[in-house]
Design a protein around this motif. Sequence first.
Motif, short mmCIF file in Angstrom:
data_model
loop_
_atom_site.label_atom_id
_atom_site.label_comp_id
_atom_site.label_asym_id
_atom_site.label_seq_id
_atom_site.Cartn_x
_atom_site.Cartn_y
_atom_site.Cartn_z
N GLU A 63 4.22 -6.05 0.14
CA GLU A 63 3.52 -6.96 0.40
C GLU A 63 4.69 -7.83 -0.39
OE1 GLU A 63 0.09 -9.58 0.98
OE2 GLU A 63 0.25 -9.33 2.98
N ASN A 64 4.08 -7.56 -1.61
CA ASN A 64 4.82 -8.46 -2.99
C ASN A 64 6.30 -7.70 -3.77
OD1 ASN A 64 3.54 -11.04 -2.73
ND2 ASN A 64 1.66 -9.74 -3.23
N PRO A 65 7.03 -7.75 -4.22
CA PRO A 65 8.07 -6.74 -5.16
C PRO A 65 6.96 -5.51 -5.43
CG PRO A 65 9.10 -8.81 -5.49
CD PRO A 65 7.40 -9.24 -4.83
N ALA A 66 6.10 -5.81 -6.42
CA ALA A 66 5.12 -4.99 -7.27
C ALA A 66 4.68 -4.13 -6.12
CB ALA A 66 4.42 -5.64 -8.10
N ASP A 67 4.27 -4.61 -5.12
CA ASP A 67 3.41 -3.38 -3.96
C ASP A 67 4.53 -2.80 -3.07
OD1 ASP A 67 0.98 -5.09 -3.94
OD2 ASP A 67 2.19 -6.77 -3.35
N LYS B 106 1.31 4.59 -5.54
CA LYS B 106 0.73 4.65 -7.27
C LYS B 106 -0.73 5.01 -7.05
CE LYS B 106 2.35 2.85 -11.53
NZ LYS B 106 3.50 1.82 -12.08
N PRO B 107 -1.55 6.17 -8.20
CA PRO B 107 -2.45 5.54 -8.50
C PRO B 107 -3.24 4.81 -9.71
CG PRO B 107 -2.06 7.47 -9.52
CD PRO B 107 -0.70 6.69 -8.58
N GLY B 108 -4.66 4.60 -9.25
CA GLY B 108 -4.95 3.24 -10.36
C GLY B 108 -4.79 1.96 -9.89
N VAL B 109 -3.45 1.95 -9.18
CA VAL B 109 -2.90 0.30 -8.61
C VAL B 109 -3.15 -0.14 -7.06
CG1 VAL B 109 -1.38 -0.88 -8.87
CG2 VAL B 109 -0.96 0.43 -10.52
N LEU B 110 -3.67 -1.71 -7.61
CA LEU B 110 -3.55 -2.26 -6.01
C LEU B 110 -2.37 -2.99 -5.25
CD1 LEU B 110 -6.17 -3.92 -4.34
CD2 LEU B 110 -6.05 -5.69 -5.28
N ILE B 111 -2.42 -2.24 -4.13
CA ILE B 111 -1.39 -2.40 -3.50
C ILE B 111 -1.62 -3.09 -2.03
CG2 ILE B 111 0.71 -1.50 -2.00
CD1 ILE B 111 -0.24 1.27 -3.70
N ASN B 112 -1.29 -4.60 -1.72
CA ASN B 112 -1.15 -4.86 -0.91
C ASN B 112 -0.21 -4.85 -0.07
OD1 ASN B 112 -3.42 -7.34 -1.95
ND2 ASN B 112 -1.59 -7.30 -3.29
N ILE B 113 -0.91 -4.48 1.50
CA ILE B 113 0.21 -4.38 2.42
C ILE B 113 -0.11 -4.69 3.32
CG2 ILE B 113 0.23 -1.62 4.39
CD1 ILE B 113 -0.96 -0.52 1.71
#
Length: 316
Positions: free
Chosen positions: A237-241, A282-289
Amino acid sequence: MADKKADQYYAPPPKLGKWEGFVTFLWNGETSQFLGRTAGSWAKILLFYTLFYLALAGFFTIMLVVFYQTLDDRMPKWQLTSSLIGDNPGLGFRPMPSDSNVESTLIWYKASDKENYKSWTQKLDDFLEVYKSTSMQAGQGNKIHCDYDRFPGEGETCAVDPTKWSPCIPSNDYKYPDSAPCIFLKLNKIYGWKPQYYNDTNNLPSKMPAELKQHIQLETNRNPKFINTVWVSCEGENPADIENIGPIQYFPKRGFPGYFFPFKNDEGYLSPLVAVFFERPKPGVLINIECKAWANNIKHDRTERRGSVHFELMVD
């Protein structure tokens, strides 16, 4: 003497104690009353209420029968724009968090802990059980093999082949122990809804992901009939995601084939599924999809989750 007799005649009844009054209320031998009523009075009131409630029950039954005459077991009376759910399908995803946390959309597990990720794979096993049933395979009942050259006829339904979801299959725990989980998508069923396909691949929506546009053009060049598909895309959803989500694959196709529509509530109908394989999140990271379904008559609204679904993924 006459006045004395008159006074005696109009004298109030003798006062009784509480216990004596209660006993007299239960049974008054002088008037033959039980609980303040004679046998004839009780018979009349019981007859009245019996007839009253019988009439009430009969009226309710008649109204219920009339009401059910207006219903169809398979076809809703109000459809598409006339119905409460409307004519814009949404997406659902599996596995979902436990019922104890109904507002959560987070899939979070530890890949190295079998007991931890097993709760998620078990939910997928339960959800997909009906798809793996032999009674749901082609050749059983009204099940047939469908493809873009063969749509189901009246009363027929398309079989769903679970082997085509590989590697998103139970034998490898849907890739959860490999930190590469599979998430299954389904298009919510709306009776009678027909997708309006993108017949012009050179005029696809501007908001459609570029790589999906390329995929549609390649697929339709290979077989023009593939255009009859409700396409699917999943993105951060976001650039980091977007940076953390990693490569994604879709099985068996990147969408829902058109031969599954319209939904007519035929016996044994199974919704088509798309297995989304997240290869290296990426492990250990919350990813909004956010995943979207694409057709001309599917509108997207992120706030109301129309035509799309949101969830979070976190793999430790």
